[in-house]
Scaffold this motif. Sequence first.
Motif, PDB file in Angstrom:
ATOM      1  N   LEU A   6      -0.698 -16.044  -1.481  1.00 26.86           N
ATOM      2  CA  LEU A   6      -0.470 -15.509  -2.830  1.00 26.86           C
ATOM      3  C   LEU A   6      -1.797 -15.218  -3.517  1.00 26.86           C
ATOM      4  CD1 LEU A   6       2.075 -15.040  -4.614  1.00 26.86           C
ATOM      5  CD2 LEU A   6       1.486 -17.175  -5.738  1.00 26.86           C
ATOM      6  N   TRP A   9      -3.355 -12.097  -2.175  1.00 23.00           N
ATOM      7  CA  TRP A   9      -2.751 -10.883  -2.718  1.00 23.00           C
ATOM      8  C   TRP A   9      -3.270 -10.597  -4.126  1.00 23.00           C
ATOM      9  CZ3 TRP A   9       2.780 -12.339  -0.816  1.00 23.00           C
ATOM     10  CH2 TRP A   9       2.911 -11.919   0.526  1.00 23.00           C
ATOM     11  N   ILE A  10      -3.357 -11.665  -4.939  1.00 19.52           N
ATOM     12  CA  ILE A  10      -3.827 -11.461  -6.317  1.00 19.52           C
ATOM     13  C   ILE A  10      -5.257 -10.949  -6.309  1.00 19.52           C
ATOM     14  CG2 ILE A  10      -4.403 -12.673  -8.449  1.00 19.52           C
ATOM     15  CD1 ILE A  10      -1.987 -14.463  -7.943  1.00 19.52           C
ATOM     16  N   SER A  13      -5.358  -7.347  -5.207  1.00 20.10           N
ATOM     17  CA  SER A  13      -4.907  -6.447  -6.273  1.00 20.10           C
ATOM     18  C   SER A  13      -6.010  -6.236  -7.298  1.00 20.10           C
ATOM     19  CB  SER A  13      -3.673  -7.020  -6.969  1.00 20.10           C
ATOM     20  OG  SER A  13      -2.659  -7.255  -6.039  1.00 20.10           O
ATOM     21  N   LEU A  14      -6.661  -7.356  -7.690  1.00 21.57           N
ATOM     22  CA  LEU A  14      -7.735  -7.245  -8.678  1.00 21.57           C
ATOM     23  C   LEU A  14      -8.878  -6.391  -8.147  1.00 21.57           C
ATOM     24  CD1 LEU A  14      -7.835 -10.853 -10.131  1.00 21.57           C
ATOM     25  CD2 LEU A  14      -7.239  -8.773 -11.336  1.00 21.57           C
ATOM     26  N   LEU A  16      -8.703  -4.038  -5.869  1.00 16.38           N
ATOM     27  CA  LEU A  16      -8.298  -2.625  -5.818  1.00 16.38           C
ATOM     28  C   LEU A  16      -8.408  -1.986  -7.198  1.00 16.38           C
ATOM     29  CD1 LEU A  16      -6.964  -0.259  -4.211  1.00 16.38           C
ATOM     30  CD2 LEU A  16      -4.810  -1.052  -5.117  1.00 16.38           C
ATOM     31  N   ILE A  17      -7.916  -2.698  -8.223  1.00 15.45           N
ATOM     32  CA  ILE A  17      -7.961  -2.144  -9.578  1.00 15.45           C
ATOM     33  C   ILE A  17      -9.399  -1.964 -10.036  1.00 15.45           C
ATOM     34  CG2 ILE A  17      -7.464  -2.716 -11.978  1.00 15.45           C
ATOM     35  CD1 ILE A  17      -4.803  -3.772 -11.062  1.00 15.45           C
ATOM     36  N   LEU A  90      -2.189   3.594 -10.647  1.00 13.66           N
ATOM     37  CA  LEU A  90      -2.804   2.348 -10.183  1.00 13.66           C
ATOM     38  C   LEU A  90      -2.105   1.790  -8.950  1.00 13.66           C
ATOM     39  CD1 LEU A  90      -3.509   0.412 -13.491  1.00 13.66           C
ATOM     40  CD2 LEU A  90      -5.192   1.126 -11.839  1.00 13.66           C
ATOM     41  N   ILE A  91      -0.774   1.927  -8.875  1.00 11.93           N
ATOM     42  CA  ILE A  91      -0.064   1.229  -7.794  1.00 11.93           C
ATOM     43  C   ILE A  91       0.195   2.114  -6.585  1.00 11.93           C
ATOM     44  CG2 ILE A  91       1.052  -0.376  -9.366  1.00 11.93           C
ATOM     45  CD1 ILE A  91       3.622   1.188  -8.993  1.00 11.93           C
ATOM     46  N   ALA A  94      -1.196   1.189  -3.084  1.00 16.88           N
ATOM     47  CA  ALA A  94      -0.894  -0.134  -2.530  1.00 16.88           C
ATOM     48  C   ALA A  94      -0.522  -0.067  -1.054  1.00 16.88           C
ATOM     49  CB  ALA A  94       0.249  -0.780  -3.319  1.00 16.88           C
ATOM     50  N   VAL A  95       0.007   1.061  -0.580  1.00 16.77           N
ATOM     51  CA  VAL A  95       0.495   1.121   0.798  1.00 16.77           C
ATOM     52  C   VAL A  95      -0.529   1.720   1.752  1.00 16.77           C
ATOM     53  CG1 VAL A  95       2.908   1.214   0.157  1.00 16.77           C
ATOM     54  CG2 VAL A  95       1.634   3.316   0.357  1.00 16.77           C
ATOM     55  N   ILE A 113      -3.469  -3.492   0.366  1.00 16.91           N
ATOM     56  CA  ILE A 113      -2.567  -4.429  -0.299  1.00 16.91           C
ATOM     57  C   ILE A 113      -1.437  -4.811   0.641  1.00 16.91           C
ATOM     58  CG2 ILE A 113      -1.056  -4.745  -2.277  1.00 16.91           C
ATOM     59  CD1 ILE A 113      -3.824  -4.522  -3.181  1.00 16.91           C
ATOM     60  N   THR A 114      -0.722  -3.809   1.151  1.00 14.41           N
ATOM     61  CA  THR A 114       0.388  -4.083   2.064  1.00 14.41           C
ATOM     62  C   THR A 114       0.611  -2.819   2.877  1.00 14.41           C
ATOM     63  OG1 THR A 114       2.714  -4.686   2.226  1.00 14.41           O
ATOM     64  CG2 THR A 114       2.078  -3.391   0.321  1.00 14.41           C
ATOM     65  N   ASP A 115       1.355  -2.939   3.954  1.00 12.65           N
ATOM     66  CA  ASP A 115       1.657  -1.755   4.762  1.00 12.65           C
ATOM     67  C   ASP A 115       3.153  -1.761   5.048  1.00 12.65           C
ATOM     68  OD1 ASP A 115       1.460   0.514   6.135  1.00 12.65           O
ATOM     69  OD2 ASP A 115       0.413  -0.302   7.867  1.00 12.65           O
ATOM     70  N   ILE A 116       3.948  -1.229   4.097  1.00 11.40           N
ATOM     71  CA  ILE A 116       5.397  -1.256   4.274  1.00 11.40           C
ATOM     72  C   ILE A 116       5.820  -0.130   5.206  1.00 11.40           C
ATOM     73  CG2 ILE A 116       5.894  -2.390   2.110  1.00 11.40           C
ATOM     74  CD1 ILE A 116       6.402   0.233   0.844  1.00 11.40           C
TER      75      ILE A 116
ATOM     76  N   GLU B   4       6.966  -8.125   2.153  1.00  8.11           N
ATOM     77  CA  GLU B   4       5.904  -7.113   2.113  1.00  8.11           C
ATOM     78  C   GLU B   4       5.836  -6.421   0.758  1.00  8.11           C
ATOM     79  OE1 GLU B   4       7.032  -4.615   5.281  1.00  8.11           O
ATOM     80  OE2 GLU B   4       5.920  -5.728   6.799  1.00  8.11           O
ATOM     81  N   ILE B  10       3.017  -7.849  -7.491  1.00  6.67           N
ATOM     82  CA  ILE B  10       1.839  -8.479  -8.119  1.00  6.67           C
ATOM     83  C   ILE B  10       0.923  -7.412  -8.707  1.00  6.67           C
ATOM     84  CG2 ILE B  10      -0.242  -9.824  -7.631  1.00  6.67           C
ATOM     85  CD1 ILE B  10       1.385 -11.312  -5.520  1.00  6.67           C
ATOM     86  N   LEU B  11       0.689  -6.375  -7.899  1.00  6.23           N
ATOM     87  CA  LEU B  11      -0.179  -5.285  -8.361  1.00  6.23           C
ATOM     88  C   LEU B  11       0.401  -4.627  -9.610  1.00  6.23           C
ATOM     89  CD1 LEU B  11      -2.722  -3.622  -7.670  1.00  6.23           C
ATOM     90  CD2 LEU B  11      -1.265  -2.091  -6.389  1.00  6.23           C
TER      91      LEU B  11
END
Lengths: 374, 118
Positions: A6, A9-10, A13-14, A16-17, A90-91, A94-95, A113-116, B4, B10-11
Amino acid sequence: MDLALLLEWIIKSLVLILILLTSFAYLTFYERKALARIQVRIGPNRAGPGGWLQPVADAVKLIFKEELTPAKAYKVIFVIAPMLTLLPALIILAVVPFGSSITLFGRQVSLGITDINVGVLYIMAVASISVYGIVLAGWSSNNKYAMLGGIRSSAQMISYELALGLSIIGPILLAESMSIGEIIDAQRGIWFLFLQPVGAIIFWTATLAEVNRSPFDMPEAEQELTAGYHVEYSGMKFALFFIAEYMKMIAVSVILAALFLGGYRGPFVDQVPLLGPLYLFVKVFVLLFIMIWVRATLPRIRYDRLMAFGWKLLFPLALTNVFLTAVGIILADTYGPAFLWSIPLMSILAFLVVNYLARDRIATASAQAVSFRR
Amino acid sequence: MLIEYLPIAILLVISTGLAALIVWIGNTFGPRRPTLRKSLPYESGMNPIGPGTRRMPVRFYLVAVLFILFDIEVVFFLPWAIVFRQLGLFGLIEMFVFIFILLVGYVYAWKKGALEWE
């Protein structure tokens, strides 16, 4: 759940922003410098050495500006709309992976961030959310120019989204996956740009319209709409629109690099994973320069031409490109992988045919553009 | 796996916080001295004429309806594209039939002048 995961991830995210905010600030500087050079000027060079503190100066100025709210505006939506415009910018990244995984503090950390598995679908969905912010901004301002700008923008964005969606099908067909990571991995041997030249051109044109960049910046046409949907915004609320627009430029460049230019892939990237973000940065830098170059070169196109171009030219061409790609894959599966090269041949042929069919329109448009410039 | 999608959530939360922070900074540090003139809708310095929100040309709605139609078509392309290699020639012909039906509608809309913008 794992607490360290967790936290990871936080932090990601920070980071990336933070990266997006910094690159936004310096993209504005880069654009002003590049535009100035193209127009034989020097550009901003006063704030800091060589003008490098110009973005900071701009931010400080905007923070201490008075923020006006029109008396008749719909107050709540007036505040929410710029935030709603910024969020998708911004989001959306993420992928997209920015590199393969590296080992940090004894953990495998993937750069991204993630790879869905429905990454492309996610990108298309998030990209269309930004229309809401623009339309709501135009409507809640209670100003006829803002309203017209917002409506125009929504019509333009949804029209070009068709061609955009269809041009993404090409890489999906070739990679047999919607995950951005797997699409990048499928370009290990050869970039999809060479197998999908027309698809890449359509994608690039449609994204220029999607992020309201010149020559498709009708929603913000200063001469006729004063500034379009954000005419009533000032101070930091205006800055939100500004940030969103430039972040969307960065985002579409990263996505184009991932879909057609092999993303973070390059020589020796499997041995040294840290080279990945560097390669991606170089590709995005070049793509952003092309965007600025287009802005400096082409005049804004008229609105009826813009809609006709999207619906009558780009959409059929994108559809043809998808089918030619499918035919090429079947040929390659039947007669051998060398027949994969029939895709670029056939699609370039189709591109030339469409150009030939539309030659009168293109000739009048370019003649008009030249006469405007004189 | 649904986990996933948690990083995206969170972002999203952090991004919302950032957007709210920017609005708050503007509200806190900027001066606020509204006058009657400043609060009028901006029309390049002229007194505003007529209401702000007014009727829009019907063409915009037409474009929106056409968009819904063809965007759903694009969405149908996505799953087809992933399994295309397994479907082979059959998949190509199937998709061609599906697109042909929609293309008839496209040509009809074009000939009816729904794509004209005059």
